[in-house]
Write a protein that holds these residues in place. Structure first.
Motif, PDB file in Angstrom:
ATOM      1  N   ASP A  95      15.410  36.542  40.462  1.00 33.53           N
ATOM      2  CA  ASP A  95      16.432  35.681  39.860  1.00 33.53           C
ATOM      3  C   ASP A  95      15.676  34.471  39.289  1.00 33.53           C
ATOM      4  N   ILE A  96      16.298  33.758  38.362  1.00 29.53           N
ATOM      5  CA  ILE A  96      15.667  32.518  37.869  1.00 29.53           C
ATOM      6  C   ILE A  96      16.592  31.365  38.198  1.00 29.53           C
ATOM      7  N   LYS A  97      16.078  30.435  38.997  1.00 25.04           N
ATOM      8  CA  LYS A  97      16.835  29.208  39.278  1.00 25.04           C
ATOM      9  C   LYS A  97      16.496  28.225  38.173  1.00 25.04           C
ATOM     10  N   TRP A  98      17.542  27.709  37.515  1.00 26.49           N
ATOM     11  CA  TRP A  98      17.307  26.836  36.358  1.00 26.49           C
ATOM     12  C   TRP A  98      16.371  25.682  36.726  1.00 26.49           C
ATOM     13  N   GLY A 106      16.117  35.049  47.157  1.00 25.14           N
ATOM     14  CA  GLY A 106      16.510  33.645  47.346  1.00 25.14           C
ATOM     15  C   GLY A 106      15.347  32.701  47.624  1.00 25.14           C
ATOM     16  N   LYS A 107      14.142  33.240  47.766  1.00 25.89           N
ATOM     17  CA  LYS A 107      12.972  32.385  48.039  1.00 25.89           C
ATOM     18  C   LYS A 107      12.092  32.266  46.804  1.00 25.89           C
ATOM     19  N   LYS A 108      11.422  31.125  46.677  1.00 28.53           N
ATOM     20  CA  LYS A 108      10.619  30.894  45.469  1.00 28.53           C
ATOM     21  C   LYS A 108       9.332  31.713  45.505  1.00 28.53           C
ATOM     22  N   GLU A 141       6.027  24.005  55.958  1.00 29.57           N
ATOM     23  CA  GLU A 141       7.167  23.455  55.204  1.00 29.57           C
ATOM     24  C   GLU A 141       7.480  24.300  53.965  1.00 29.57           C
ATOM     25  N   ILE A 142       6.481  25.050  53.499  1.00 26.26           N
ATOM     26  CA  ILE A 142       6.701  25.901  52.327  1.00 26.26           C
ATOM     27  C   ILE A 142       7.172  27.290  52.769  1.00 26.26           C
ATOM     28  N   ALA A 143       6.655  27.733  53.924  1.00 19.76           N
ATOM     29  CA  ALA A 143       6.900  29.108  54.381  1.00 19.76           C
ATOM     30  C   ALA A 143       8.384  29.455  54.462  1.00 19.76           C
ATOM     31  N   GLU A 152       6.879  40.731  49.505  1.00 16.92           N
ATOM     32  CA  GLU A 152       8.021  41.504  48.995  1.00 16.92           C
ATOM     33  C   GLU A 152       7.727  42.993  48.918  1.00 16.92           C
ATOM     34  N   THR A 153       6.451  43.335  48.673  1.00 13.69           N
ATOM     35  CA  THR A 153       6.132  44.756  48.452  1.00 13.69           C
ATOM     36  C   THR A 153       5.398  45.384  49.638  1.00 13.69           C
TER      37      THR A 153
END
Ligand code: BTN
Length: 248
Positions: A95-98, A106-108, A141-143, A152-153
């Motif tokens: 997805d692309i979050k504007w 949902g995660k970057k 804090e990023i995890a 993901e794969t």
């Protein structure tokens, strides 16, 4: 576009190196990649954590012929190119979050930072892409909010497959942007890939102000339209967007 790739073991920031090269007259298509960045930069002056071989740290020199007020669409174009690359190579649906955070589940997974500079050869835009390859080195804090292609794969990433696909997709969308009706076409391509284009309840954090409302498309230059509960349409040119369903 003719891509020439310069590879470094370590740089402060690939965007800074590409910017220097552009000022020295580098042609469009020069790409700078580094295995690690010691001063990686994110949007809004943030640090982009860049440990060795954990991300693709990639910066491309562009010399766009579009009007400068549409340079913001270059980041939307890059987001669409990254999206397609991930879908085509790794079979997940990002997805692309504007405007240009690429999300997986949902995660970057990827961030994009475009920087423009007036050079002796005219405007150059440096398109910086930070794509998470693996998650092992994420600080705590990023995890929680980030993911990677390997996560993901379940497989490590082969850069020699990823890079040609990414550059081919960037080339495709860059051509589209600079062609007939390119401004509108890129907005549409972005909108097709982003759940944030329409009907998303968001909180947009701007310097000194927060807008709460529902997204309702993009302005001509890619700015986000938000309909407030009182019906007023507000425009965000830049800023951080939170999906209200996720945070509340
Ligand atoms: C963001 O804040 O989401 C944008 C992050 C962009 C990071 C990339 S990594 C390659 C390039 N070099 C930098 O210093 N930043 C960009």
């Amino acid at each position: 576009m003719n891509f020439v790739i310069l590879r470094f073991d370590q740089l402060g920031s690939t965007n800074s190196e590409a910017l220097e090269q552009a000022k020295r007259g580098a042609d469009e298509g020069l790409c700078v990649i580094a295995r690690r960045q010691t001063a990686g930069r994110g949007r809004h002056g943030r640090v982009w954590n860049s440990p060795p071989d954990s991300g693709l740290y990639f910066s491309l020199v562009l010399r766009p012929v579009i009007e400068a007020r549409f340079f913001s669409l270059l980041t939307l174009m890059a987001a669409a190119a990254v999206c397609d690359t991930l879908r085509e190579l790794y079979s997940f649906e990002p997805d692309i979050k504007w405007p240009n955070d690429i999300l997986a589940g949902g995660k970057k997974i990827c961030g994009i930072l475009a920087e423009a500079a007036d050079t002796d050869l005219g405007w150059a835009v440096i398109l910086g892409i930070g794509l998470n390859l693996k998650s092992d080195n994420f600080p705590p804090e990023i995890a929680v909010a980030a993911t990677s292609i390997a996560a993901e794969t379940g497989r490590p990433v082969d850069l020699e497959i990823l890079l040609p696909k990414l550059t081919a997709n960037i080339s495709k969308f860059y051509k589209l942007l600079q062609g007939e009706n390119g401004i509108e076409n890129i907005r549409n391509e972005w909108a097709r890939r982003s759940s944030y284009n329409e009907g998303k309840d968001v909180r947009v954090i701007l310097p000194g102000e927060t807008i709460i409302g529902t997204t309702c498309g993009l302005e001509e230059n890619g700015a986000l339209r938000i309909k407030q509960p009182d019906g007023e349409i507000r425009i965000a040119q830049a800023g951080d967007v939170e999906n209200l369903r996720q945070v509340s």
